[in-house]
Design a protein around this motif. Sequence first.
Motif, mmCIF file in Angstrom:
data_model
loop_
_atom_site.group_PDB
_atom_site.id
_atom_site.type_symbol
_atom_site.label_atom_id
_atom_site.label_comp_id
_atom_site.label_asym_id
_atom_site.label_seq_id
_atom_site.Cartn_x
_atom_site.Cartn_y
_atom_site.Cartn_z
ATOM 1 N N ALA A 182 26.235 63.036 10.876
ATOM 2 C CA ALA A 182 27.166 61.958 11.216
ATOM 3 C C ALA A 182 28.537 62.220 10.590
ATOM 4 O O ALA A 182 29.543 61.663 11.030
ATOM 5 N N GLU B 225 23.189 69.795 1.245
ATOM 6 C CA GLU B 225 22.682 68.830 2.205
ATOM 7 C C GLU B 225 23.837 68.364 3.084
ATOM 8 O O GLU B 225 24.935 68.094 2.591
ATOM 9 N N PHE B 226 23.589 68.283 4.386
ATOM 10 C CA PHE B 226 24.601 67.848 5.338
ATOM 11 C C PHE B 226 24.095 66.627 6.098
ATOM 12 O O PHE B 226 22.906 66.516 6.414
ATOM 13 N N SER B 227 24.997 65.734 6.412
ATOM 14 C CA SER B 227 24.729 64.631 7.330
ATOM 15 C C SER B 227 25.488 64.918 8.611
ATOM 16 O O SER B 227 26.713 65.072 8.598
ATOM 17 N N HIS C 83 29.299 65.718 8.975
ATOM 18 C CA HIS C 83 29.613 67.138 9.074
ATOM 19 C C HIS C 83 29.401 67.647 10.497
ATOM 20 O O HIS C 83 28.775 66.998 11.328
ATOM 21 N N CYS D 246 19.217 67.209 14.821
ATOM 22 C CA CYS D 246 18.945 66.742 13.460
ATOM 23 C C CYS D 246 20.070 65.843 12.965
ATOM 24 O O CYS D 246 21.234 66.074 13.260
ATOM 25 N N ASN D 247 19.704 64.797 12.223
ATOM 26 C CA ASN D 247 20.745 63.981 11.595
ATOM 27 C C ASN D 247 20.894 64.282 10.115
ATOM 28 O O ASN D 247 21.858 63.853 9.497
ATOM 29 N N ARG D 248 19.950 65.028 9.540
ATOM 30 C CA ARG D 248 20.044 65.450 8.143
ATOM 31 C C ARG D 248 19.630 66.910 8.070
ATOM 32 O O ARG D 248 18.584 67.286 8.609
#
Length: 203
Positions: free
Chosen positions: A189, A185-187, A191, A171-173
Amino acid sequence: GELSLSLFGLYPLDSGRITLDGENIKLGSVEDAVAKGIGYIPEDRLTQGLFLNKSLADNVSATLLDVVKSWSGFLRTGRLRQIARDMLGSLEVRLSSIDSPASTLSGGNQQRVVIGKWLGREPKLLILNGPTVGVDVGSKQTIHERLRELARSGVGVIIISDDLPEIAANCNRVLLIHKGAVVREFSMAIHGESDISDEMRRL
């Protein structure tokens, strides 16, 4: 779990809206969701995802009966069987015959069949609830590779899982949901897996 079922038309929304390809959509039923190009793969494949006593061909074809028809409206059974072979082949399902019952397969191969049921419909959005629960390492890798291919081809892929390595690798998000609300919410790229783990421990 309930969020994914709302996105598949099974539960009504309490609030908010669903947007697909920039269009606000209303989902009053599973049929509405399927018509909009949404597919759903449940966590419990044995009671919700497969017809265990039916053949692999019948299982894969189950979601395609309204798609593969001749001009006169009759089902094209030869075309259905070819799609079934292609889907099972792309997912590297190990089988002796597409006429074998789904119950004869290992857990990992059964899950590949569940995913294959939706690929023939070429969904716009595929929602997977615990996509690799109870499958072997080889099947997990194959499933993850296929999901990444789908995402690269433009299909929206939502994975619902508490398997942090699975989330981090695919997952990227990432949205962390607690008591029915998005709390963080985490990214990926920015985190890492440890950031999500730390936040989960704080809840």
